[in-house]
Every structure is written in structure tokens, then in C-alpha cells.
Design a protein around this motif. Structure first.
Motif, PDB file in Angstrom:
ATOM      1  N   THR A 141       0.839  -1.205   0.000  1.00  0.00           N
ATOM      2  CA  THR A 141       0.000   0.000   0.000  1.00  0.00           C
ATOM      3  C   THR A 141       0.870   1.250   0.000  1.00  0.00           C
ATOM      4  N   ALA A 142       1.888   1.263   0.845  1.00  0.00           N
ATOM      5  CA  ALA A 142       2.793   2.420   0.918  1.00  0.00           C
ATOM      6  C   ALA A 142       3.565   2.580  -0.385  1.00  0.00           C
ATOM      7  N   PHE A 143       4.076   1.482  -0.946  1.00  0.00           N
ATOM      8  CA  PHE A 143       4.843   1.542  -2.188  1.00  0.00           C
ATOM      9  C   PHE A 143       4.015   2.162  -3.300  1.00  0.00           C
ATOM     10  N   ASN A 144       2.802   1.662  -3.503  1.00  0.00           N
ATOM     11  CA  ASN A 144       1.960   2.149  -4.596  1.00  0.00           C
ATOM     12  C   ASN A 144       1.491   3.575  -4.384  1.00  0.00           C
ATOM     13  N   ALA A 145       1.497   4.045  -3.136  1.00  0.00           N
ATOM     14  CA  ALA A 145       1.141   5.432  -2.838  1.00  0.00           C
ATOM     15  C   ALA A 145       2.361   6.352  -2.860  1.00  0.00           C
ATOM     16  N   GLY A 146       3.551   5.777  -3.023  1.00  0.00           N
ATOM     17  CA  GLY A 146       4.772   6.587  -2.982  1.00  0.00           C
ATOM     18  C   GLY A 146       5.089   7.084  -1.588  1.00  0.00           C
ATOM     19  N   ASP A 147       4.610   6.369  -0.573  1.00  0.00           N
ATOM     20  CA  ASP A 147       4.779   6.766   0.829  1.00  0.00           C
ATOM     21  C   ASP A 147       6.096   6.200   1.369  1.00  0.00           C
ATOM     22  N   MET A 148       7.183   6.900   1.081  1.00  0.00           N
ATOM     23  CA  MET A 148       8.511   6.428   1.476  1.00  0.00           C
ATOM     24  C   MET A 148       8.711   6.457   2.990  1.00  0.00           C
ATOM     25  N   ALA A 149       8.033   7.335   3.691  1.00  0.00           N
ATOM     26  CA  ALA A 149       8.175   7.395   5.151  1.00  0.00           C
ATOM     27  C   ALA A 149       7.664   6.092   5.783  1.00  0.00           C
ATOM     28  N   THR A 150       6.504   5.635   5.339  1.00  0.00           N
ATOM     29  CA  THR A 150       5.972   4.378   5.863  1.00  0.00           C
ATOM     30  C   THR A 150       6.859   3.216   5.459  1.00  0.00           C
ATOM     31  N   LEU A 151       7.303   3.191   4.198  1.00  0.00           N
ATOM     32  CA  LEU A 151       8.208   2.116   3.757  1.00  0.00           C
ATOM     33  C   LEU A 151       9.462   2.082   4.614  1.00  0.00           C
ATOM     34  N   GLN A 153       8.227   7.795 -14.724  1.00  0.00           N
ATOM     35  CA  GLN A 153       7.501   9.042 -14.492  1.00  0.00           C
ATOM     36  C   GLN A 153       6.257   8.816 -13.638  1.00  0.00           C
ATOM     37  N   GLY A 154       6.424   7.968 -12.615  1.00  0.00           N
ATOM     38  CA  GLY A 154       5.338   7.685 -11.682  1.00  0.00           C
ATOM     39  C   GLY A 154       4.346   6.648 -12.169  1.00  0.00           C
ATOM     40  N   HIS A 155       4.632   5.983 -13.294  1.00  0.00           N
ATOM     41  CA  HIS A 155       3.722   4.993 -13.854  1.00  0.00           C
ATOM     42  C   HIS A 155       4.204   3.577 -13.583  1.00  0.00           C
ATOM     43  N   PHE A 156       4.511   3.286 -12.328  1.00  0.00           N
ATOM     44  CA  PHE A 156       4.920   1.944 -11.927  1.00  0.00           C
ATOM     45  C   PHE A 156       4.019   1.508 -10.789  1.00  0.00           C
ATOM     46  N   GLN A 157       3.452   0.321 -10.908  1.00  0.00           N
ATOM     47  CA  GLN A 157       2.591  -0.223  -9.863  1.00  0.00           C
ATOM     48  C   GLN A 157       2.928  -1.686  -9.633  1.00  0.00           C
ATOM     49  N   ALA A 158       2.855  -2.091  -8.394  1.00  0.00           N
ATOM     50  CA  ALA A 158       3.011  -3.485  -7.998  1.00  0.00           C
ATOM     51  C   ALA A 158       1.655  -3.902  -7.424  1.00  0.00           C
ATOM     52  N   ASN A 159       0.841  -4.510  -8.274  1.00  0.00           N
ATOM     53  CA  ASN A 159      -0.528  -4.855  -7.901  1.00  0.00           C
ATOM     54  C   ASN A 159      -0.556  -6.259  -7.310  1.00  0.00           C
ATOM     55  N   ILE A 204       2.677 -12.460  -4.534  1.00  0.00           N
ATOM     56  CA  ILE A 204       2.514 -12.618  -5.974  1.00  0.00           C
ATOM     57  C   ILE A 204       1.867 -11.332  -6.462  1.00  0.00           C
ATOM     58  N   GLN A 205       2.498 -10.729  -7.450  1.00  0.00           N
ATOM     59  CA  GLN A 205       2.009  -9.426  -7.921  1.00  0.00           C
ATOM     60  C   GLN A 205       2.011  -9.378  -9.438  1.00  0.00           C
ATOM     61  N   GLN A 206       1.245  -8.438  -9.957  1.00  0.00           N
ATOM     62  CA  GLN A 206       1.318  -8.087 -11.370  1.00  0.00           C
ATOM     63  C   GLN A 206       2.068  -6.769 -11.415  1.00  0.00           C
ATOM     64  N   THR A 207       3.239  -6.800 -12.030  1.00  0.00           N
ATOM     65  CA  THR A 207       4.080  -5.622 -12.136  1.00  0.00           C
ATOM     66  C   THR A 207       3.689  -4.874 -13.398  1.00  0.00           C
ATOM     67  N   THR A 215       6.006  -0.884 -22.422  1.00  0.00           N
ATOM     68  CA  THR A 215       5.147  -1.289 -21.306  1.00  0.00           C
ATOM     69  C   THR A 215       5.682  -2.581 -20.717  1.00  0.00           C
ATOM     70  N   LEU A 216       5.742  -2.611 -19.409  1.00  0.00           N
ATOM     71  CA  LEU A 216       6.087  -3.819 -18.661  1.00  0.00           C
ATOM     72  C   LEU A 216       4.831  -4.253 -17.933  1.00  0.00           C
ATOM     73  N   ASP A 217       4.385  -5.461 -18.180  1.00  0.00           N
ATOM     74  CA  ASP A 217       3.177  -5.974 -17.531  1.00  0.00           C
ATOM     75  C   ASP A 217       3.348  -7.480 -17.383  1.00  0.00           C
ATOM     76  N   MET A 218       3.819  -7.902 -16.205  1.00  0.00           N
ATOM     77  CA  MET A 218       4.108  -9.322 -16.025  1.00  0.00           C
ATOM     78  C   MET A 218       3.987  -9.752 -14.569  1.00  0.00           C
ATOM     79  N   PRO A 219       3.697 -11.041 -14.378  1.00  0.00           N
ATOM     80  CA  PRO A 219       3.688 -11.579 -13.020  1.00  0.00           C
ATOM     81  C   PRO A 219       5.086 -11.539 -12.405  1.00  0.00           C
ATOM     82  N   THR A 220       5.114 -11.254 -11.132  1.00  0.00           N
ATOM     83  CA  THR A 220       6.357 -11.177 -10.373  1.00  0.00           C
ATOM     84  C   THR A 220       6.093 -11.777  -8.997  1.00  0.00           C
ATOM     85  N   VAL A 221       7.099 -12.430  -8.447  1.00  0.00           N
ATOM     86  CA  VAL A 221       7.012 -12.959  -7.092  1.00  0.00           C
ATOM     87  C   VAL A 221       8.132 -12.321  -6.278  1.00  0.00           C
TER      88      VAL A 221
END
Length: 130
Positions: A15-25, A65-71, A85-88, A96-102
Motif C-alpha cells: 500500500t505504501a509503495f503504490n502510494a509513494g509513501d517512502m516514510a511508511t516504507l 515518471q510515476g507509472h509503476f505499480q506493484a498490484n 505474488i504481484q502483477q508488475t 510497457t512492462l506488464d508481467m507476473p512477479t514474485v
């Protein structure tokens, strides 16, 4: 900490990573944590220490440019290892990078002490970051 707490810790990290919340990370990682990135690309290799890990995470955002998500798809907890297990997904320079990642996490004393990223197609991931 037990299995449920480890899963919750990793989930808070996503949640923190996808929000760019480095303080929580920063609070979630041990100061001497280690992060391993598979492959032989420009971002591959071992990141030693929390600051280096956070710099790597920042680089992912900067290069896209802020378009990276680990879903996150699922998190499986254990006493020693917690597996996510995530979709990167990322977009940069017309690619575009769109692939499963563990990612395997080691949690100790309530902090993430180690992470290891494994991509479905390491060569494709390496190419995306060039």
C-alpha cells in the motif's frame, strides 16, 4: 511476530509503495535490510541497507515518471518467509512492462530484513529498464 502479522506487514508495504509513501516504507524495513533484484539489467543486483532499497524504489518511479505499480494478487505467510505474488506494471519510453512477479520477504523483529524479486520473464524485465 506470527504468520498473520507478517502478511499484514507486507500488505502495508505494498500500500505504501503504490502510494509513494517512502516514510511508511522506511518504517517497515530494517536499517540493514537487503534487497535482491533478479537479472542482469541496469537495476538488477543487490541493494544493501534500507536507504539503498528506498533509492531503488524511487528509481522505479522516476524511470516510469510515476507509472509503476506493484498490484498484489496474493500474499502467503509463513514463520520465516512471506511470499507476495504481484502483477508488475510500468510504462516508460514507449515501452510497457506488464508481467507476473514474485517477491519473497524475510521478516524479523517486525521489520522486513530481506526481499528477493523474481520476474516471469527476466530478460523482458531487463530490457524494459534499458
Amino acid at each position: 511476530m506470527g504468520t498473520a502479522e507478517n502478511v499484514e506487514l507486507v500488505r502495508r508495504g505494498y500500500t505504501a509503495f503504490n502510494a509513494g509513501d517512502m516514510a511508511t516504507l522506511s518504517d517497515l524495513f530494517a536499517e540493514d535490510a537487503v534487497w535482491h533484484v533478479a537479472g542482469s539489467g541496469v537495476l538488477s543486483g543487490t541493494k544493501q541497507g534500507r536507504d539503498a532499497i528506498l533509492a531503488y524504489f524511487g528509481e522505479l518511479g522516476a524511470r516510469t515518471q510515476g507509472h509503476f505499480q506493484a498490484n498484489v494478487q496474493d500474499i502467503v505467510g509463513g514463520e520465516k518467509h512471506t511470499i507476495a505474488i504481484q502483477q508488475t506494471h510500468g510504462e516508460a519510453n514507449g515501452k510497457t512492462l506488464d508481467m507476473p512477479t514474485v517477491i519473497t520477504f524475510v521478516v524479523g523483529d517486525g521489520k522486513i530484513t530481506e526481499g528477493r524479486e523474481f520476474f516471469e520473464d527476466t530478460a523482458k524485465a531487463d530490457d524494459f529498464w534499458t
